[in-house]
Scaffold this motif. Structure first.
Motif, PDB file in Angstrom:
ATOM      1  N   PRO A  38       1.071  62.989  43.371  1.00 51.02           N
ATOM      2  CA  PRO A  38       0.919  62.053  42.250  1.00 51.02           C
ATOM      3  C   PRO A  38       1.797  62.434  41.057  1.00 51.02           C
ATOM      4  N   VAL A  39       2.366  61.410  40.424  1.00 53.33           N
ATOM      5  CA  VAL A  39       3.175  61.601  39.226  1.00 53.33           C
ATOM      6  C   VAL A  39       2.762  60.565  38.183  1.00 53.33           C
ATOM      7  N   SER A  40       3.036  60.869  36.916  1.00 52.91           N
ATOM      8  CA  SER A  40       2.681  59.934  35.855  1.00 52.91           C
ATOM      9  C   SER A  40       3.887  59.213  35.272  1.00 52.91           C
ATOM     10  N   PHE A  41       5.098  59.633  35.652  1.00 51.69           N
ATOM     11  CA  PHE A  41       6.268  58.917  35.143  1.00 51.69           C
ATOM     12  C   PHE A  41       6.437  57.612  35.922  1.00 51.69           C
ATOM     13  N   PRO A  42       7.133  56.636  35.330  1.00 57.18           N
ATOM     14  CA  PRO A  42       7.271  55.331  35.997  1.00 57.18           C
ATOM     15  C   PRO A  42       7.989  55.430  37.348  1.00 57.18           C
ATOM     16  N   ASP A  54      12.925  53.080  49.505  1.00 59.22           N
ATOM     17  CA  ASP A  54      12.347  52.715  50.800  1.00 59.22           C
ATOM     18  C   ASP A  54      12.250  51.203  50.925  1.00 59.22           C
ATOM     19  N   GLU A  55      12.545  50.675  52.118  1.00 62.28           N
ATOM     20  CA  GLU A  55      12.355  49.244  52.374  1.00 62.28           C
ATOM     21  C   GLU A  55      10.871  48.900  52.418  1.00 62.28           C
ATOM     22  N   ASP A  56      10.063  49.855  52.842  1.00 64.37           N
ATOM     23  CA  ASP A  56       8.619  49.674  52.976  1.00 64.37           C
ATOM     24  C   ASP A  56       7.913  50.395  51.829  1.00 64.37           C
ATOM     25  N   ARG A  57       7.421  49.635  50.877  1.00 63.12           N
ATOM     26  CA  ARG A  57       6.759  50.205  49.708  1.00 63.12           C
ATOM     27  C   ARG A  57       5.563  51.076  50.097  1.00 63.12           C
ATOM     28  N   ALA A  58       4.893  50.753  51.187  1.00 63.34           N
ATOM     29  CA  ALA A  58       3.723  51.515  51.623  1.00 63.34           C
ATOM     30  C   ALA A  58       4.087  52.978  51.896  1.00 63.34           C
ATOM     31  N   ALA A  81      13.472  58.839  48.236  1.00 67.68           N
ATOM     32  CA  ALA A  81      12.921  58.132  49.399  1.00 67.68           C
ATOM     33  C   ALA A  81      11.804  58.980  50.009  1.00 67.68           C
ATOM     34  N   SER A  82      10.852  58.317  50.628  1.00 67.08           N
ATOM     35  CA  SER A  82       9.700  59.018  51.207  1.00 67.08           C
ATOM     36  C   SER A  82      10.100  59.913  52.387  1.00 67.08           C
ATOM     37  N   TRP A  83      11.159  59.560  53.091  1.00 64.62           N
ATOM     38  CA  TRP A  83      11.592  60.324  54.261  1.00 64.62           C
ATOM     39  C   TRP A  83      12.445  61.535  53.888  1.00 64.62           C
ATOM     40  N   CYS A  84      12.704  61.726  52.602  1.00 68.59           N
ATOM     41  CA  CYS A  84      13.603  62.774  52.112  1.00 68.59           C
ATOM     42  C   CYS A  84      12.823  64.038  51.766  1.00 68.59           C
ATOM     43  N   GLY A  85      13.008  65.097  52.554  1.00 68.70           N
ATOM     44  CA  GLY A  85      12.331  66.364  52.301  1.00 68.70           C
ATOM     45  C   GLY A  85      12.623  66.945  50.922  1.00 68.70           C
ATOM     46  N   PRO A  86      13.885  67.033  50.513  1.00 70.51           N
ATOM     47  CA  PRO A  86      14.180  67.552  49.174  1.00 70.51           C
ATOM     48  C   PRO A  86      13.548  66.713  48.054  1.00 70.51           C
ATOM     49  N   CYS A  87      13.385  65.409  48.287  1.00 75.21           N
ATOM     50  CA  CYS A  87      12.724  64.555  47.283  1.00 75.21           C
ATOM     51  C   CYS A  87      11.276  64.996  47.090  1.00 75.21           C
ATOM     52  N   ARG A  88      10.607  65.281  48.193  1.00 73.67           N
ATOM     53  CA  ARG A  88       9.211  65.750  48.133  1.00 73.67           C
ATOM     54  C   ARG A  88       9.123  67.075  47.378  1.00 73.67           C
ATOM     55  N   GLN A  89      10.078  67.939  47.634  1.00 68.36           N
ATOM     56  CA  GLN A  89      10.102  69.251  46.994  1.00 68.36           C
ATOM     57  C   GLN A  89      10.362  69.103  45.489  1.00 68.36           C
ATOM     58  N   GLU A  90      11.205  68.165  45.124  1.00 61.63           N
ATOM     59  CA  GLU A  90      11.621  67.999  43.733  1.00 61.63           C
ATOM     60  C   GLU A  90      10.580  67.261  42.879  1.00 61.63           C
ATOM     61  N   MET A  91       9.813  66.373  43.470  1.00 59.52           N
ATOM     62  CA  MET A  91       8.920  65.484  42.720  1.00 59.52           C
ATOM     63  C   MET A  91       7.983  66.219  41.752  1.00 59.52           C
ATOM     64  N   PRO A  92       7.258  67.269  42.163  1.00 61.97           N
ATOM     65  CA  PRO A  92       6.383  67.959  41.204  1.00 61.97           C
ATOM     66  C   PRO A  92       7.157  68.609  40.051  1.00 61.97           C
ATOM     67  N   LEU A  93       8.386  69.037  40.326  1.00 62.90           N
ATOM     68  CA  LEU A  93       9.207  69.657  39.287  1.00 62.90           C
ATOM     69  C   LEU A  93       9.677  68.612  38.275  1.00 62.90           C
ATOM     70  N   LEU A  94       9.948  67.398  38.760  1.00 60.08           N
ATOM     71  CA  LEU A  94      10.299  66.306  37.849  1.00 60.08           C
ATOM     72  C   LEU A  94       9.110  65.983  36.946  1.00 60.08           C
ATOM     73  N   ALA A 146       6.391  54.730  50.375  1.00 59.11           N
ATOM     74  CA  ALA A 146       6.524  55.366  49.057  1.00 59.11           C
ATOM     75  C   ALA A 146       5.152  55.631  48.464  1.00 59.11           C
ATOM     76  N   ASP A 147       4.273  54.645  48.535  1.00 60.82           N
ATOM     77  CA  ASP A 147       2.937  54.799  47.970  1.00 60.82           C
ATOM     78  C   ASP A 147       2.155  55.917  48.657  1.00 60.82           C
ATOM     79  N   LYS A 148       2.344  56.075  49.967  1.00 55.78           N
ATOM     80  CA  LYS A 148       1.673  57.165  50.687  1.00 55.78           C
ATOM     81  C   LYS A 148       2.159  58.512  50.166  1.00 55.78           C
ATOM     82  N   MET A 149       3.462  58.654  49.985  1.00 53.72           N
ATOM     83  CA  MET A 149       3.997  59.907  49.465  1.00 53.72           C
ATOM     84  C   MET A 149       3.442  60.178  48.067  1.00 53.72           C
TER      85      MET A 149
END
Length: 171
Positions: free
Chosen positions: A112-116, A98-102, A65-78, A104-107
């Motif tokens: 940026p990631v290339s996986f689906p 996220d209920e609001d796709r916008a 989720a965009s509001w999740c700090g650990p998600c932000r930290q993990e994303m580049p490692l994924l 997620a898209d902002k995050m």
């Protein structure tokens, strides 16, 4: 009438028994993998992706989720894991809840990631997977069975992910 000391002792026994039952439940799940619930979700590119169509590959399903700090930290490692193992039969699906796709898209514009990236804005799939923590990461083997579950993220988890990916790719 039971003494206060006896009541405390029995309460302690009850708590210990509950903890042991929970531990046994996780062990059973690890020893007898269950099939990953199949799902179809729309990707960021507008294409429907169905989990069962990836059968034969090792698939990491990461709920975030965009509001999740650990998600932000993990994303580049994924992304690094995806880059490293994609050519060996590894897929990674980032399922945004996220209920609001916008949001997620902002995050994703910041990270940026290339996986689906798939959108579960009604939480249908996250409910199927009984997601209770963000992020939650499921490792699915080539036969479509959930082999590992990680709740949350802490630095160092990516090393564990890498070991599990390698093991599942070797099978």
């Amino acid at each position: 009438m039971l003494s206060e000391r006896l009541i405390q002792f029995r309460l302690h026994q009850f708590i210990v028994a509950g903890v042991l039952l929970l531990a046994c439940g996780y062990t059973v799940a690890a020893n007898q993998p269950s099939m990953a619930p199949d799902f179809t979700l729309k990707s960021r590119e507008g294409v429907n992706i169905k989990l069962s169509e990836l059968r034969g590959q090792v698939v990491m399903v990461n709920f975030w989720a965009s509001w999740c700090g650990p998600c932000r930290q993990e994303m580049p490692l994924l992304q690094q894991l995806f880059d490293r193992y994609q050519s060996l039969g590894f897929s990674l699906l980032g399922v945004n809840v996220d209920e609001d796709r916008a949001a997620a898209d902002k995050m994703l514009s910041d990270l940026p990631v290339s996986f689906p990236i798939l959108y579960d804005d009604r939480s249908k799939v996250s409910k199927q997977y009984q997601v209770k923590a963000m992020p939650s990461t499921f490792m699915v083997d080539r036969d479509g069975r959930i082999r590992y579950l990680h709740k949350g993220y802490k630095p160092g988890y990516e090393e564990e992910y890498q070991q599990q990916i390698r093991q599942l790719l070797r099978e």
